[in-house]
Design an enzyme around this catalytic site. Structure first.
Site, PDB file in Angstrom:
ATOM      1  CB  VAL A 129      -0.945   0.012   1.220  1.00  0.00           C
ATOM      2  CG1 VAL A 129      -1.812   1.264   1.212  1.00  0.00           C
ATOM      3  CG2 VAL A 129      -1.811  -1.247   1.237  1.00  0.00           C
ATOM      4  CG  HIS A 137       1.675   1.144   6.073  1.00  0.00           C
ATOM      5  ND1 HIS A 137       1.761   1.409   4.734  1.00  0.00           N
ATOM      6  CD2 HIS A 137       1.907  -0.185   6.210  1.00  0.00           C
ATOM      7  CE1 HIS A 137       2.022   0.291   4.078  1.00  0.00           C
ATOM      8  NE2 HIS A 137       2.140  -0.694   4.955  1.00  0.00           N
TER       9      HIS A 137
END
Ligand code: AMP
Length: 118
Positions: A103, A107
């Site tokens: 993704v 993160h």
């Protein structure tokens, strides 16, 4: 180092816009944390900044220092509130396709609990 072009339709951007639900654990002005949809440990939470950064490198290069600090302080607080201090935990960030990043919104994976370190 130049920042990578940010895809505004990546799945975490859509979660931030409320277009896709998430199992929210924590949120403040800088950060959203939610359970990973495919947990790899008893506790597996993703922590993301609200700003548009593709990689760790983009984040630390472009975000204000106060935002970077707020992000990592939130990760530390979450480790405590999720109860994984005693069991031990990992914080992992995959970066780039060669680094296993699926993704393209920066993160951190926070993985803890029994069996978190395989
Ligand atoms: P990475 O390979 O580091 O980019 O990790 C992406 C993570 O996002 C994986 O562990 C996925 O299981 C997780 N993931 C993908 N879609 C969702 C979603 N809609 N909600 C929660 N976690 C997700």
């Amino acid at each position: 180092m130049s920042a990578t072009v940010y895809d505004k339709n990546n799945i975490f951007a859509r979660i931030l816009r409320g277009e896709i639900p998430c199992s929210k654990v924590f949120e403040n002005d800088d950060v959203l944390a939610f359970h990973d949809i495919h947990p790899q440990a008893p506790v597996h939470v993703l922590v993301i900044p609200k700003g548009e950064y593709v990689t760790f490198g983009d984040f630390v290069a472009a975000a204000p220092a106060t935002t970077v600090a707020a992000f990592f302080q939130a990760v530390g607080t979450l480790a405590s509130t999720l109860g994984v201090i005693d069991s031990g935990y990992r914080i992992v960030s995959n970066n780039g396709t060669g680094g296993g990043q699926e993704v393209p919104h920066f993160h951190v994976h926070l993985k803890g609990g029994k069996g978190a370190v395989a």
